[in-house]
Scaffold this active site. Structure first.
Site, PDB file in Angstrom:
ATOM      1  N   CYS A  87       5.994   0.439  10.535  1.00 24.17           N
ATOM      2  CA  CYS A  87       5.251  -0.404   9.592  1.00 24.17           C
ATOM      3  C   CYS A  87       5.106  -1.767  10.242  1.00 24.17           C
ATOM      4  O   CYS A  87       6.077  -2.288  10.816  1.00 24.17           O
ATOM      5  CB  CYS A  87       6.017  -0.511   8.273  1.00 24.17           C
ATOM      6  SG  CYS A  87       5.403  -1.807   7.175  1.00 24.17           S
ATOM      7  N   THR A  88       3.906  -2.341  10.157  1.00 22.13           N
ATOM      8  CA  THR A  88       3.661  -3.583  10.901  1.00 22.13           C
ATOM      9  C   THR A  88       4.372  -4.798  10.310  1.00 22.13           C
ATOM     10  O   THR A  88       4.433  -5.845  10.948  1.00 22.13           O
ATOM     11  CB  THR A  88       2.143  -3.846  10.995  1.00 22.13           C
ATOM     12  OG1 THR A  88       1.586  -3.850   9.670  1.00 22.13           O
ATOM     13  CG2 THR A  88       1.460  -2.786  11.827  1.00 22.13           C
ATOM     14  N   HIS A  89       4.913  -4.667   9.115  1.00 21.17           N
ATOM     15  CA  HIS A  89       5.712  -5.770   8.567  1.00 21.17           C
ATOM     16  C   HIS A  89       7.086  -5.876   9.260  1.00 21.17           C
ATOM     17  O   HIS A  89       7.668  -6.954   9.326  1.00 21.17           O
ATOM     18  CB  HIS A  89       5.954  -5.576   7.063  1.00 21.17           C
ATOM     19  CG  HIS A  89       4.790  -5.949   6.190  1.00 21.17           C
ATOM     20  ND1 HIS A  89       3.647  -5.197   6.120  1.00 21.17           N
ATOM     21  CD2 HIS A  89       4.607  -6.989   5.326  1.00 21.17           C
ATOM     22  CE1 HIS A  89       2.804  -5.755   5.255  1.00 21.17           C
ATOM     23  NE2 HIS A  89       3.362  -6.844   4.757  1.00 21.17           N
ATOM     24  N   ASN A 142       0.157   0.819   9.328  1.00 20.87           N
ATOM     25  CA  ASN A 142       0.435   2.249   9.532  1.00 20.87           C
ATOM     26  C   ASN A 142       0.003   3.063   8.322  1.00 20.87           C
ATOM     27  O   ASN A 142      -0.502   4.184   8.444  1.00 20.87           O
ATOM     28  CB  ASN A 142       1.927   2.476   9.775  1.00 20.87           C
ATOM     29  CG  ASN A 142       2.394   1.863  11.068  1.00 20.87           C
ATOM     30  OD1 ASN A 142       2.493   0.649  11.167  1.00 20.87           O
ATOM     31  ND2 ASN A 142       2.655   2.685  12.060  1.00 20.87           N
ATOM     32  N   THR A 143       0.230   2.506   7.133  1.00 24.07           N
ATOM     33  CA  THR A 143      -0.052   3.227   5.897  1.00 24.07           C
ATOM     34  C   THR A 143      -1.553   3.446   5.734  1.00 24.07           C
ATOM     35  O   THR A 143      -1.998   4.551   5.402  1.00 24.07           O
ATOM     36  CB  THR A 143       0.522   2.446   4.694  1.00 24.07           C
ATOM     37  OG1 THR A 143       1.848   2.037   5.017  1.00 24.07           O
ATOM     38  CG2 THR A 143       0.518   3.272   3.441  1.00 24.07           C
ATOM     39  N   TYR A 193       0.831  -1.200   0.000  1.00 25.55           N
ATOM     40  CA  TYR A 193       0.000   0.000   0.000  1.00 25.55           C
ATOM     41  C   TYR A 193       0.877   1.266   0.000  1.00 25.55           C
ATOM     42  O   TYR A 193       0.420   2.337  -0.391  1.00 25.55           O
ATOM     43  CB  TYR A 193      -0.877   0.050   1.266  1.00 25.55           C
ATOM     44  CG  TYR A 193      -2.143  -0.783   1.249  1.00 25.55           C
ATOM     45  CD1 TYR A 193      -2.391  -1.744   0.267  1.00 25.55           C
ATOM     46  CD2 TYR A 193      -3.113  -0.605   2.247  1.00 25.55           C
ATOM     47  CE1 TYR A 193      -3.558  -2.503   0.292  1.00 25.55           C
ATOM     48  CE2 TYR A 193      -4.277  -1.354   2.265  1.00 25.55           C
ATOM     49  CZ  TYR A 193      -4.498  -2.306   1.292  1.00 25.55           C
ATOM     50  OH  TYR A 193      -5.655  -3.045   1.313  1.00 25.55           O
ATOM     51  N   GLY A 194       2.110   1.119   0.497  1.00 23.46           N
ATOM     52  CA  GLY A 194       2.966   2.281   0.752  1.00 23.46           C
ATOM     53  C   GLY A 194       3.218   3.179  -0.441  1.00 23.46           C
ATOM     54  O   GLY A 194       3.469   4.374  -0.289  1.00 23.46           O
TER      55      GLY A 194
HETATM   56  N1  DGL Z   1       2.078  -3.178   7.067  1.00 23.17           N
HETATM   57  C1  DGL Z   1       1.894  -1.984   6.312  1.00 23.17           C
HETATM   58  C2  DGL Z   1       2.204  -0.756   7.189  1.00 23.17           C
HETATM   59  O1  DGL Z   1       2.145  -0.848   8.368  1.00 23.17           O
HETATM   60  C3  DGL Z   1       2.685  -2.088   5.074  1.00 23.17           C
HETATM   61  C4  DGL Z   1       2.346  -1.041   4.082  1.00 23.17           C
HETATM   62  C5  DGL Z   1       2.538  -1.438   2.654  1.00 23.17           C
HETATM   63  O2  DGL Z   1       1.835  -2.321   2.202  1.00 23.17           O
HETATM   64  O3  DGL Z   1       3.353  -0.776   2.009  1.00 23.17           O
HETATM   65  O4  DGL Z   1       2.473   0.301   6.774  1.00 23.17           O
END
Ligand code: DGL
Length: 265
Positions: free
Chosen positions: A184-186, A75-76, A43-44
């Protein structure tokens, strides 16, 4: 909706499982439905409008599953969509807080680093939090380019992971940060390798996931599940194997409660 209705949790992919595991730790008897939008990850690099539209579809899906609360474990998506979601839907939402506040309290040399996606860094949420809580602190932000992809593909201990992490984190170490906020949760899934980077021995890593789980508990403390049995259901728009691979990194999962489905929101 009843006490036995599930908690809904979603992310652009498998990263939000780092939040899911904290929720399970403190709310082990709750039913939980997790949605991983791995097909549309990352999503970023998407626009706010795209992220809002994807988030709406997932929220509609989670509401169709009767969720009593929704945790935006991304987070995004929090930065781009949570204020719209709160206006449009009549149920409580918990979002990811960029953990600048605890970092600003902990720092000894007044230098903290935030590692996050392009979308989170662009958003006003991080900027506002920084203005409020880190007035007298230097906050260095860094895009974690390529890190989400490493976690999605379960390449978390590879040479590529070491190289990509070094490239993202070295510039922050060069600024002499003593706190690193995982924005970021990843990224918590990369923690073991992050700790091994030269210079990280003097840096505290801050993961906001436990605080988000605590906030979830606070909001549902009067509507907890009353049944003896509970379930953990997972839906992914990507591959089931990919989700299983990330789940396998998480300790102490009761697999009797687990079911995994592939779906589009
Ligand atoms: N886990 C998402 C976050 O916390 C990843 C965002 C992404 O998909 O770029 O931002």
């Amino acid at each position: 909706m009843s006490n036995n209705s599930p908690i809904g949790v979603f992310d652009s992919g498998v990263g939000g499982l780092s939040v899911w595991r904290e929720i399970v730790k403190i709310l082990p008897s709750e039913n939980i439905i997790y949605f991983a939008d791995s097909k549309n990850c990352p999503y970023g690099t998407k626009t706010d409008e795209e992220i809002i539209n994807l988030s709406r579809k997932i929220v509609d899906f989670l509401i169709s599953q009767n969720c009593k609360i929704i945790v935006v474990a991304c987070n995004t998506a929090t930065a781009a969509a949570i204020s719209t979601l709160r206006k449009e839907y009549n149920l409580p939402f918990v979002g990811m807080e960029p953990a600048v506040k605890p970092a600003a309290i902990n720092t000894k040399n007044k230098k903290i680093g935030v590692l996050a996606t392009e979308g989170t860094i662009r958003g006003s949420h991080l900027k506002k939090t920084t203005e409020i809580y880190a007035k007298d602190t230097q906050v260095f932000v860094q895009i974690g380019e390529g890190l989400v992809e490493l976690v999605e593909s379960n390449n978390i201990y590879s040479d590529k992971a070491i190289k990509t992490l070094n490239k993202c984190i070295k510039p922050l170490i060069d600024k002499e940060i003593d706190q690193l906020v995982l924005g970021c949760t990843h990224y918590p899934f990369l923690c073991k390798l992050i700790k091994q980077i030269d210079g990280m021995e003097n840096v505290d890593i801050i993961n906001p996931a436990p605080a988000v789980a605590l906030r979830t508990l606070e909001l549902i403390k009067n509507t907890l599940n009353t049944e003896n049995e509970n379930y953990y259901h997972f839906y992914t728009s990507g591959s089931i194997l990919q989700l299983k691979n990330t789940l396998s990194i998480i300790e102490n999962i009761d697999y009797n409660k687990v079911k995994i489905y592939k779906t589009n929101p």
